[in-house]
Design an enzyme around this catalytic site. Structure first.
Site, short mmCIF file in Angstrom:
data_model
loop_
_atom_site.label_atom_id
_atom_site.label_comp_id
_atom_site.label_asym_id
_atom_site.label_seq_id
_atom_site.Cartn_x
_atom_site.Cartn_y
_atom_site.Cartn_z
N GLY A 166 23.45 6.75 33.18
CA GLY A 166 24.04 6.33 34.44
C GLY A 166 23.22 6.79 35.63
O GLY A 166 22.33 7.63 35.52
N CYS A 167 23.53 6.23 36.80
CA CYS A 167 22.76 6.53 38.01
C CYS A 167 22.98 7.96 38.48
O CYS A 167 22.02 8.71 38.73
CB CYS A 167 23.09 5.54 39.11
SG CYS A 167 24.86 5.27 39.38
N TYR A 168 24.23 8.37 38.62
CA TYR A 168 24.51 9.75 39.00
C TYR A 168 23.92 10.74 37.98
O TYR A 168 23.26 11.72 38.38
CB TYR A 168 26.01 9.99 39.12
CG TYR A 168 26.67 9.46 40.37
CD1 TYR A 168 26.13 9.72 41.63
CD2 TYR A 168 27.86 8.73 40.30
CE1 TYR A 168 26.75 9.25 42.79
CE2 TYR A 168 28.48 8.26 41.44
CZ TYR A 168 27.93 8.52 42.69
OH TYR A 168 28.55 8.06 43.82
#
Length: 359
Positions: A166-168
């Site tokens: 994921g991005c986070y």
């Protein structure tokens, strides 16, 4: 269950055929942009139930006159996708949906890079805890490789199934992992604060995401137990060799794209601050998409949006004896589509930077 033999890599000038399943969202659009311009890829299929029959150029006018943009969207039918000759499939689908078609494509001999959360969590019980439903394909979890190219390049090369992070998590993990591996910080003291552009919420109609709701505003959300905590804590625990539980506070900010993350933790006993920079250099020297800014240099989203770079800076606070890690990335690039293509390049035996070089 034994995995099928991995197909042979393409010859020198042969273009690799690839499909994008769920190509009409923001992440799908980033994949389309990168793959249309990728010198060694032929995009053979793009799927969307809503846009079936329309061309890429019709749905995304920015791609008009780009070779390959005349490709028309098709329904996400595994047989139809396989019939295009695609050898790789990128899944830009919601969690809970990706696993079913991912399985079907694997059964048809394709190698899969999934950008949803469906294969990121090793433990199906943890998945159910964070995503509120039973895992749709628990038997595939042991095979899936968590696709951080800077951490597991050799495993990615050999994989049939990639769980793209994921991005986070990417913005938090890359600064922290080297420090945890070398016992430089106290795992119990980690706090991560992240700010994300609105595209991170996806391309959908949602009152809270309208311009007038987001513009000139900033707000925390998903606290205290954002879903991405599951994969963040999993990977931090593997690096530390012990269970790691952190505080993570995500925020929505009024920009289209970009993630800025500030993570803090107390230094371990007897650790000198110089060891922080040394550990980061040791981990990422020569890595094409990790730019180490050095001590005292904050990361800025303006410098990374539209690219596959993650910038990492750090500083030590002697008053609290905490290290402050600062990172920035494009949530659609290194946080999603770009990173997935980076893994694809490794899997296909291509240069890791192919199709991703932009500033």
């Amino acid at each position: 269950m034994a995995s099928p033999e991995i197909p042979a890599m393409p010859k020198a000038m042969e273009r690799v055929k690839a499909a994008i399943v769920g190509a009409s969202g923001y992440t799908g659009q980033e994949l389309v942009r990168r793959l249309l311009l990728h010198p060694q890829v032929e995009l053979t299929a793009a799927t969307s139930r809503q846009e079936e029959g329309r061309s890429l150029a019709d749905v995304f006018p920015r791609f008009r006159a780009v070779p390959g943009a005349e490709l028309k969207f098709i329904l996400p039918d595994p047989d139809a996708i396989a019939a295009t000759g695609a050898r790789f499939a990128f899944l830009a689908l919601p969690h809970g949906v990706a696993a079913e078609i991912g399985r079907a494509l694997l059964e048809r001999g394709l190698r899969v890079i999934d950008l949803s959360a469906d294969f990121r969590i090793h433990d199906s019980a943890v998945y159910e805890e964070f995503y509120d439903h039973a895992h749709p394909a628990p038997d595939l979890l042991a095979e899936a490789i968590y696709g951080l190219p800077e951490v597991r390049p050799e495993e990615i090369k050999a994989a049939r199934l990639i769980a793209s992070p994921g991005c986070y998590p990417t913005s938090i993990l890359l600064p922290l992992l080297p420090l945890l591996r070398e016992n430089l910080i106290d795992p119990a003291t980690v706090v991560a604060n992240s700010m994300s552009g609105v595209s991170g919420a996806g391309r959908k109609a949602d009152l809270s995401l309208l311009f007038c709701e987001c513009n000139e505003s900033a707000r925390a959300y998903g606290v205290p137990k954002h879903r991405h905590l599951s994969e963040i804590e999993q990977e931090l625990s593997l690096a530390a060799g012990q269970p790691v539980v952190i505080s993570f506070i995500p925020h929505l900010i009024p920009v289209n794209a970009g993630i800025a993350t500030t993570t803090t933790a107390k230094l371990g006993a007897g650790v000198d601050r110089a060891q922080i920079g040394e550990a980061l250099e040791k981990a990422y020297a020569g890595m094409p998409f990790v730019r180490l800014l050095g001590e005292g240099q904050p990361a800025d989203t303006k410098r990374v949006t539209g690219t596959n770079f993650i910038d990492i800076g750090w500083v030590h606070d002697p008053r609290t004896d905490r290290v402050i890690l600062m990172s920035a990335e494009d949530n659609l690039g290194k946080g999603a589509g770009g990173q997935a293509i980076q893994s694809f390049n490794l899997m296909a035996g291509l240069c890791q930077t192919a199709g991703l070089q932009s500033v």
